[in-house]
Write a protein that holds these residues in place. Sequence first.
Motif: not given
Length: 544
Positions: A107-109, A173-175, A159-163, A136-140
């Motif tokens: 959402a933030w991106a 090292l993570k997408a 955190l705002t990635s869609m992967v 929810s936790m990741t978004h918040a």
Amino acid sequence: MAGSTHSVSNQVPPLVGYDVFTADQALTAGVERHLDPELLDEVLGELSALGRASGAAQVQEWGVRANENPPRLRTHDRYGERIDEVDFHPSWHRLLGKGVSAGLTAAWARPGGHVRRAAAFLVWTQVEAGNGCPLSMTHAAVPALRTDPELAAEWEPRLTSMVYDRELRPAHLKAGALFGMGMTEKQGGSDVRANTTSARPLAEDGTYELTGHKWFCSAPMSDGFLVLAQAPGGLTCFLVPRVLADGTRNVFLVQRLKDKLGNRSNASAEVEFDGTWARRVGEEGRGVRTIIGMVAATRLDCVLGSAGLMRQAVAQAVHHCTHREAFGGKLVDKPLMRNVLADLALESEAATTLALRLAAAYDDGGEQERALLRIAVPAAKYWVTKRCPPVAVEAAECLGGNGYVEESGMPRLVRESPLNSVWEGAGNVQALDVLRALQREPGALDAYLREVGQARGADHRLDGAIKNLLTELADLEGVEGRARRLAERLALVLQGSLLVRFAPPQVADAFCAARLGGDGGAAFGTLPHTLDLAAVVERARPVS
């Protein structure tokens, strides 16, 4: 060969193969109302695609399987090494992966990100609410991390990635990455200032070593966690990565998973820190202020989650009654059943309309909108989540005995229904937070009154409710003991004002009569019979 004793008839087809988003008229109208017209075609297409996925038989089966096969804790590997991993059924990973790819952490991106995410969250959690927790936790986590620009620059893109990347390895090292949260402890619960987890500063600036426990840690399989601990300067917020930059596991001891009433597909854990590496977020002693942005965002997700659950419960009830015949006709055409369904539909639409209005305030970001959120989020969290259990139970009853049988899916909704009222601060916490906003932030009440005032003069019952609310606010004698009543009235008046402005007249009329005008009973199905209840029910019917 077994004999045949009867032929099966008058059975309701399963509610599958439909677009969960476009079948929800209140939701689609809210998205169209709050989004920039230039974004509308793109977002409606995106939400419709998610709606079709949510209504697909295969995806709904994922939700069933994820609940039938809850997560399992593996504390050690075959060699006796401590690993503290949580194993999930493949269906859980499919659900979570779809949620991430649908933008439920992004959402933030994105432009209009909060409204489009709110609608998607409301749709997707109807399939299975458990995967809503890590989403929810990741978004918040983003607003909390933004108190430290360096940390935000590092973590926010992940955190705002869609992967969706489920592997445990260093975050760089993570997408894409997921976040959890650990605030409460055994001795304190919601009183986080009673926390005893200690944070000892290390040589590197901003780094600490944590020792202690967390009684509830959300999403323990995540890549990072925001936690509260006592630093030399007082209660402070920290980022705890699951895997350190050099590839070694951080000390994150999962002692057990909670055996919960509902939300069975999701893991909630008790964890121990014993020399756990952490990075400070914000200033020492400002932990509550730092993490409050995360708390507010998760509280709005509790409203959205309850709105989604109510919508699914009502959709199932209306669908059943549209197809089922009894006593010489369709159940939906029976006056008393129609009254029940219309009453349930009112509650669902009011929750959806309010939730999207709050999401739109996040997108706006202006001073007045922030002030409105300060009072409206805890009031909405208090009231909408409280209304969810009776809606789910009544909707299950509309299916008769079938609604009490697991195969109907209704028992899972009933078990899930109390959750959002408990998470992120139970009812009393929300009501007291409303009082704090009223007492410490006069701009919050001004913003609220300006919002509900836009509907003044359109319905005499709403006008009367606003007047009565002002009278209550003028008398602060014994206000703490009245905090729940005040939060309820604030939420109901706000819902009524939004429905009067934006909902069809039949919906607004029925809501104001029953919820604000005192012309409804304590149970569902007690609306005035003179209202146009058939139109209210038809608006709630999911077209499959």
